[in-house]
Design a protein around this motif. Sequence first.
Motif, PDB file in Angstrom:
ATOM      1  N   ILE A 265       7.909   5.509 -10.945  1.00 24.74           N
ATOM      2  CA  ILE A 265       9.076   5.271 -10.099  1.00 24.74           C
ATOM      3  C   ILE A 265       8.840   3.922  -9.414  1.00 24.74           C
ATOM      4  O   ILE A 265       8.033   3.821  -8.496  1.00 24.74           O
ATOM      5  CB  ILE A 265       9.238   6.395  -9.044  1.00 24.74           C
ATOM      6  N   THR A 266       9.506   2.897  -9.914  1.00 28.26           N
ATOM      7  CA  THR A 266       9.292   1.564  -9.313  1.00 28.26           C
ATOM      8  C   THR A 266      10.602   0.996  -8.785  1.00 28.26           C
ATOM      9  O   THR A 266      11.656   1.518  -9.076  1.00 28.26           O
ATOM     10  CB  THR A 266       8.714   0.553 -10.320  1.00 28.26           C
TER      11      THR A 266
ATOM     12  N   THR B  10      -1.052  -1.984 -15.563  1.00 30.90           N
ATOM     13  CA  THR B  10      -0.368  -2.973 -16.398  1.00 30.90           C
ATOM     14  C   THR B  10       1.017  -2.457 -16.742  1.00 30.90           C
ATOM     15  O   THR B  10       1.213  -1.279 -17.043  1.00 30.90           O
ATOM     16  CB  THR B  10      -1.141  -3.248 -17.708  1.00 30.90           C
ATOM     17  N   PHE B  11       1.997  -3.345 -16.622  1.00 25.62           N
ATOM     18  CA  PHE B  11       3.364  -3.061 -17.082  1.00 25.62           C
ATOM     19  C   PHE B  11       3.554  -3.898 -18.339  1.00 25.62           C
ATOM     20  O   PHE B  11       3.755  -5.104 -18.234  1.00 25.62           O
ATOM     21  CB  PHE B  11       4.398  -3.491 -16.051  1.00 25.62           C
ATOM     22  N   GLY B  12       3.467  -3.289 -19.496  1.00 22.13           N
ATOM     23  CA  GLY B  12       3.563  -4.082 -20.725  1.00 22.13           C
ATOM     24  C   GLY B  12       2.443  -5.103 -20.750  1.00 22.13           C
ATOM     25  O   GLY B  12       1.273  -4.737 -20.760  1.00 22.13           O
ATOM     26  N   ASN B  36       4.429 -13.120  -3.067  1.00 25.51           N
ATOM     27  CA  ASN B  36       5.375 -12.341  -3.876  1.00 25.51           C
ATOM     28  C   ASN B  36       4.772 -12.090  -5.252  1.00 25.51           C
ATOM     29  O   ASN B  36       4.202 -12.993  -5.858  1.00 25.51           O
ATOM     30  CB  ASN B  36       6.698 -13.094  -4.056  1.00 25.51           C
ATOM     31  N   GLY B  37       4.888 -10.862  -5.707  1.00 29.15           N
ATOM     32  CA  GLY B  37       4.376 -10.536  -7.040  1.00 29.15           C
ATOM     33  C   GLY B  37       2.874 -10.326  -7.093  1.00 29.15           C
ATOM     34  O   GLY B  37       2.307 -10.185  -8.170  1.00 29.15           O
ATOM     35  N   ALA B  38       2.224 -10.284  -5.933  1.00 29.63           N
ATOM     36  CA  ALA B  38       0.771 -10.126  -5.919  1.00 29.63           C
ATOM     37  C   ALA B  38       0.346  -8.727  -6.359  1.00 29.63           C
ATOM     38  O   ALA B  38      -0.780  -8.521  -6.802  1.00 29.63           O
ATOM     39  CB  ALA B  38       0.221 -10.410  -4.528  1.00 29.63           C
ATOM     40  N   GLY B  39       1.241  -7.768  -6.215  1.00 31.29           N
ATOM     41  CA  GLY B  39       0.902  -6.394  -6.598  1.00 31.29           C
ATOM     42  C   GLY B  39       0.801  -5.444  -5.416  1.00 31.29           C
ATOM     43  O   GLY B  39       0.324  -4.318  -5.557  1.00 31.29           O
ATOM     44  N   LYS B  40       1.290  -5.852  -4.267  1.00 28.10           N
ATOM     45  CA  LYS B  40       1.211  -5.002  -3.073  1.00 28.10           C
ATOM     46  C   LYS B  40       2.002  -3.714  -3.256  1.00 28.10           C
ATOM     47  O   LYS B  40       1.481  -2.604  -3.071  1.00 28.10           O
ATOM     48  CB  LYS B  40       1.759  -5.744  -1.839  1.00 28.10           C
ATOM     49  N   THR B  41       3.276  -3.867  -3.608  1.00 27.54           N
ATOM     50  CA  THR B  41       4.129  -2.686  -3.741  1.00 27.54           C
ATOM     51  C   THR B  41       3.599  -1.767  -4.841  1.00 27.54           C
ATOM     52  O   THR B  41       3.564  -0.542  -4.678  1.00 27.54           O
ATOM     53  CB  THR B  41       5.575  -3.119  -4.037  1.00 27.54           C
ATOM     54  N   THR B  42       3.166  -2.364  -5.949  1.00 27.95           N
ATOM     55  CA  THR B  42       2.639  -1.555  -7.043  1.00 27.95           C
ATOM     56  C   THR B  42       1.414  -0.763  -6.577  1.00 27.95           C
ATOM     57  O   THR B  42       1.280   0.434  -6.874  1.00 27.95           O
ATOM     58  CB  THR B  42       2.278  -2.463  -8.232  1.00 27.95           C
ATOM     59  N   LEU B  79       8.562   2.457   1.469  1.00 29.41           N
ATOM     60  CA  LEU B  79       8.405   1.355   0.531  1.00 29.41           C
ATOM     61  C   LEU B  79       9.531   0.366   0.715  1.00 29.41           C
ATOM     62  O   LEU B  79      10.576   0.690   1.263  1.00 29.41           O
ATOM     63  CB  LEU B  79       8.348   1.894  -0.889  1.00 29.41           C
ATOM     64  N   GLU B  80       9.305  -0.862   0.245  1.00 31.77           N
ATOM     65  CA  GLU B  80      10.305  -1.902   0.435  1.00 31.77           C
ATOM     66  C   GLU B  80      11.614  -1.506  -0.247  1.00 31.77           C
ATOM     67  O   GLU B  80      11.638  -0.591  -1.038  1.00 31.77           O
ATOM     68  CB  GLU B  80       9.804  -3.231  -0.133  1.00 31.77           C
ATOM     69  N   ALA B  81      12.670  -2.207   0.043  1.00 35.60           N
ATOM     70  CA  ALA B  81      13.992  -1.974  -0.530  1.00 35.60           C
ATOM     71  C   ALA B  81      14.569  -0.676   0.022  1.00 35.60           C
ATOM     72  O   ALA B  81      13.906   0.355   0.087  1.00 35.60           O
ATOM     73  CB  ALA B  81      13.952  -1.906  -2.047  1.00 35.60           C
ATOM     74  N   SER B 184       2.579  -7.313   3.887  1.00 35.12           N
ATOM     75  CA  SER B 184       3.426  -8.448   4.232  1.00 35.12           C
ATOM     76  C   SER B 184       3.088  -9.589   3.288  1.00 35.12           C
ATOM     77  O   SER B 184       1.995  -9.633   2.733  1.00 35.12           O
ATOM     78  CB  SER B 184       3.189  -8.885   5.669  1.00 35.12           C
ATOM     79  N   HIS B 185       4.060 -10.476   3.075  1.00 37.33           N
ATOM     80  CA  HIS B 185       3.705 -11.642   2.283  1.00 37.33           C
ATOM     81  C   HIS B 185       3.472 -12.875   3.148  1.00 37.33           C
ATOM     82  O   HIS B 185       3.177 -13.938   2.647  1.00 37.33           O
ATOM     83  CB  HIS B 185       4.725 -11.907   1.168  1.00 37.33           C
ATOM     84  N   VAL B 186       3.614 -12.711   4.459  1.00 40.61           N
ATOM     85  CA  VAL B 186       3.284 -13.816   5.366  1.00 40.61           C
ATOM     86  C   VAL B 186       2.273 -13.332   6.399  1.00 40.61           C
ATOM     87  O   VAL B 186       2.505 -12.360   7.096  1.00 40.61           O
ATOM     88  CB  VAL B 186       4.516 -14.360   6.131  1.00 40.61           C
TER      89      VAL B 186
HETATM   90  N1  ATP Z   1       8.462  -1.630 -13.216  1.00 41.64           N
HETATM   91  C1  ATP Z   1       7.915  -2.807 -13.513  1.00 41.64           C
HETATM   92  N2  ATP Z   1       7.976  -3.291 -14.767  1.00 41.64           N
HETATM   93  C2  ATP Z   1       7.421  -4.481 -15.084  1.00 41.64           C
HETATM   94  N3  ATP Z   1       6.762  -5.259 -14.219  1.00 41.64           N
HETATM   95  C3  ATP Z   1       6.660  -4.841 -12.955  1.00 41.64           C
HETATM   96  C4  ATP Z   1       7.234  -3.610 -12.526  1.00 41.64           C
HETATM   97  N4  ATP Z   1       6.969  -3.451 -11.210  1.00 41.64           N
HETATM   98  C5  ATP Z   1       6.277  -4.545 -10.841  1.00 41.64           C
HETATM   99  N5  ATP Z   1       6.087  -5.382 -11.882  1.00 41.64           N
HETATM  100  C6  ATP Z   1       5.349  -6.664 -11.863  1.00 41.64           C
HETATM  101  O1  ATP Z   1       4.136  -6.445 -11.216  1.00 41.64           O
HETATM  102  C7  ATP Z   1       3.793  -7.566 -10.414  1.00 41.64           C
HETATM  103  C8  ATP Z   1       3.522  -7.108  -9.008  1.00 41.64           C
HETATM  104  O2  ATP Z   1       4.723  -6.681  -8.413  1.00 41.64           O
HETATM  105  P1  ATP Z   1       4.782  -6.050  -6.961  1.00 41.64           P
HETATM  106  O3  ATP Z   1       6.185  -5.615  -6.724  1.00 41.64           O
HETATM  107  O4  ATP Z   1       3.729  -5.035  -6.831  1.00 41.64           O
HETATM  108  O5  ATP Z   1       4.446  -7.302  -6.052  1.00 41.64           O
HETATM  109  P2  ATP Z   1       4.496  -7.418  -4.468  1.00 41.64           P
HETATM  110  O6  ATP Z   1       3.168  -7.917  -4.052  1.00 41.64           O
HETATM  111  O7  ATP Z   1       4.983  -6.182  -3.855  1.00 41.64           O
HETATM  112  O8  ATP Z   1       5.548  -8.604  -4.272  1.00 41.64           O
HETATM  113  P3  ATP Z   1       6.652  -8.843  -3.106  1.00 41.64           P
HETATM  114  O9  ATP Z   1       5.981  -9.551  -1.998  1.00 41.64           O
HETATM  115  O10 ATP Z   1       7.642  -9.736  -3.790  1.00 41.64           O
HETATM  116  O11 ATP Z   1       7.221  -7.540  -2.729  1.00 41.64           O
HETATM  117  C9  ATP Z   1       4.928  -8.542 -10.558  1.00 41.64           C
HETATM  118  O12 ATP Z   1       4.573  -9.500 -11.515  1.00 41.64           O
HETATM  119  C10 ATP Z   1       6.060  -7.712 -11.052  1.00 41.64           C
HETATM  120  O13 ATP Z   1       6.928  -8.465 -11.836  1.00 41.64           O
END
Ligand code: ATP
Lengths: 266, 307
Positions: A265-266, B10-12, B36-42, B79-81, B184-186
């Motif tokens: 769930i993303t 890994t996503f793909g 952004n995109g560092a992987g925090k939310t994941t 979670l965000e959003a 946070s990203h800042v």
């Molecule tokens: N469902 C998904 N399918 C493919 N790639 C994903 C998916 N979810 C996240 N990613 C990729 O994983 C990486 C980390 O994303 P993530 O959302 O965890 O970053 P973040 O640190 O939360 O960024 P932000 O500060 O923008 O919220 C990114 O490159 C993103 O594109």
Amino acid sequence: MKAALTSELRKWTSTRLWWVLLLVMAAYMAFLAVVMAFSVTIEPGDAGAGATILHGTDAALTVYTLGNALGYVFPLLAGAIAMTSEFRYQTITPALLADPRRSVFLGAKLLSATVIGLAFGLVGTLSSVAAGAPILSWRGDGAYLGSSDVLVPVALSVVALAIWAFVGVGVGTLITNQVAAIVVVLAFTQFVEPIVRLGLSAVDALEGVAKFLPGAASEALVGASTYASLGMSDLLGRVPGALVFLAYGLVLALIGRFTTLRRDIT
Amino acid sequence: MISVDHLTKTFGTVRAVDDLSFTVRPGVVTGFLGPNGAGKTTTLRMLLGLVAPTSGSATIDGRAYADIAQPGRVVGAALEAASFHPGRTALDHLRVFAPQVGVTDQRCREILDMVGLSEAAKRRVGGFSLGMRQRLALATTLLGDPQVLVLDEPANGLDPGGIRWLRELLRYFAGQGRTVLVSSHVLSEVQQTVDDVVIIAGGRLVHASPLADLAAMATRHVEVASPDESALRAALDGRGWAYAPSRDGVRGFEVEGVTAAEVGAAAFAAGVELHALTQQVVELEDVFLSLTGQAAGGAVETTEVAA
Ligand SMILES: Nc1ncnc2c1ncn2[C@@H]1O[C@H](COP(=O)(O)OP(=O)(O)OP(=O)(O)O)[C@@H](O)[C@H]1O
Ligand SMILES: [Mg+2]
């Protein structure tokens, strides 16, 4: 499970879309019942060729179970929307945070939809009875509201409409994109199944297949069919029909459980 | 305590989180930082059982999220959003989750009051501003009075008053011995709130320490250049300062821990001709940016003193 079910019921009662569907269904069923009640009671003399006169309980059943025959798209849509909304608005995230057991989530969704489906069943069936009965007793052989031959199918029509909402959750679990789910439901109920049913029953070798379609199975459960009463198709027995019908919801939900609901769930 | 252990996702072909390990201790606010995109939310979604790790594990008090019986009572997570049904009112949004958390409608109202949304309790979330949504998301996490708070970018969209209020709330929670993890990203957004920092970039851990240790990495140095290199060396040696050849290719030196005025005075006293004298200030944010590989050309603040 009880908490999950309460939560799901609160999700229903705190949104408006299904109320709209319910109201539209009530109006639509009343309208169809009036039209159908007139058309089955019209004298051969004043109708052209092709008018079908139904007598006695056949006429009453055809009119009273219109909800299941033609109105099932409403609970089906409500069920599908209930599940796809979770994905559309990402409310699945807090839902699974509150209870991470995904099977419990799905089970509660199916059960709550069935409860709401009962409301669709009651409203849809009552409005076709209320609109159709006066016309039947005025122009036809009577309303037959005291006859168990009529009341049992009418009650089962309520049940069948509830199961349509259950099937709807199954559809939404498999097709989580809300727009896609709505399009599939509308296309299937309004075009695909009617055409396939008529098409299959026209081909002798495939006639047996048509009764396994979900609409036909639901009519088998009810024990009354607009198609069948118009001589257009065969039905399964009541119990096999009910099982086939339920299986649609269960199989869709199970496939969804192990595909879309197993995913991240993303 | 939150424990992330060799977590990978890994996503793909995208390696969103890469062999990440860190712990979050109770009683303090921990900032989970990265661009952004560092992987925090994941990472947080894996911690909360929403995303299945490719390998590794993440636990809360030794248990996977899915193994906690009534998780809403133990962990408050947002979670965000926005994850709200726009047609539902704020109060109804909380009432939807109240049964599983095991709280009453009265508690829902109290929490709305606490996050400053009691006026909006009967309004549909569809009409809420970003800041109001953040407050409602926070209200959802607080419903079960949890010992662990996991918040993804909670300050997004909050006005300065809201940010201060959030800071006080988080500090209050940590003060009660609870575990608080905020992403946070800042860095500057959480700098005044957090005690510990966990910094990731490209899915990997780049730094984890108390904030004070990170602050110690924020240094200042002076760039100095002279046509007479040996005379300049002698002048710097004379003061006992640590210096190294300049990194940016200029014929000169970087002198640590001094001000441009001191270096200028030393050169003047020794009669050394200077062609460049620049104070380089590295702020905490710059340390963060260089750690996460975001330090572009102008990231290091340059103060021209003399030339
Ligand atoms: N469902 C998904 N399918 C493919 N790639 C994903 C998916 N979810 C996240 N990613 C990729 O994983 C990486 C980390 O994303 P993530 O959302 O965890 O970053 P973040 O640190 O939360 O960024 P932000 O500060 O923008 O919220 C990114 O490159 C993103 O594109
Ligand atoms: Mg994020």
